[in-house]
Design a protein around this motif. Sequence first.
Motif, mmCIF file in Angstrom:
data_model
loop_
_atom_site.group_PDB
_atom_site.id
_atom_site.type_symbol
_atom_site.label_atom_id
_atom_site.label_comp_id
_atom_site.label_asym_id
_atom_site.label_seq_id
_atom_site.Cartn_x
_atom_site.Cartn_y
_atom_site.Cartn_z
ATOM 1 N N GLN A 2 4.269 36.175 -1.775
ATOM 2 C CA GLN A 2 4.412 37.570 -2.284
ATOM 3 C C GLN A 2 2.928 38.026 -3.043
ATOM 4 O O GLN A 2 2.997 39.276 -2.187
ATOM 5 N N THR A 3 2.168 37.537 -3.203
ATOM 6 C CA THR A 3 1.110 38.138 -3.507
ATOM 7 C C THR A 3 -0.111 38.367 -1.997
ATOM 8 O O THR A 3 -0.540 39.095 -1.872
ATOM 9 N N PHE A 4 0.603 37.240 -0.891
ATOM 10 C CA PHE A 4 -0.049 37.928 -0.056
ATOM 11 C C PHE A 4 0.884 39.113 1.210
ATOM 12 O O PHE A 4 -0.201 39.902 1.454
ATOM 13 N N VAL A 6 1.988 41.835 -1.005
ATOM 14 C CA VAL A 6 0.993 42.422 -1.853
ATOM 15 C C VAL A 6 -0.142 42.689 -1.230
ATOM 16 O O VAL A 6 -0.235 44.507 -1.711
ATOM 17 N N ILE A 7 -1.220 42.065 -1.196
ATOM 18 C CA ILE A 7 -2.015 42.281 -0.687
ATOM 19 C C ILE A 7 -2.307 43.423 0.314
ATOM 20 O O ILE A 7 -3.392 44.446 0.762
ATOM 21 N N ILE A 68 8.638 42.738 1.100
ATOM 22 C CA ILE A 68 9.181 42.291 -0.457
ATOM 23 C C ILE A 68 9.926 42.880 -1.028
ATOM 24 O O ILE A 68 10.202 41.460 -1.889
#
Length: 75
Positions: A2-4, A6-7, A68
Motif C-alpha cells: 500500500q505504501t508503494f 500511495v507513492i 488501494i
Amino acid sequence: MQTFLVILLIGAMLATVAALVRGIVTFLKTTEADLKGEGPSEPGMRSNKMMQARILFQALAILIVVLILFAAGRT
C-alpha cells in the motif's frame, strides 16, 4: 504494497497538476493571430496535448485509488 501504491498515487496527482498548469499556461500564451489563423495553431496543439496528458494522469490516479481500496478491503 500500500505504501508503494500511495507513492504512485502522489506521483500521478503531481503529474496531473503539472500537466494542467502547463496546458493552461500554453493556452494563455495563445494570441489573437493564432486564433484567427487557418487550421490549428502550434500553441493550440501543445495545449491540447497537455490536456490529453492531464486526462491520462487523472485516469491513472483513479486506477491507483481503486487498487488501494481493493487492497485495503482484502486485509
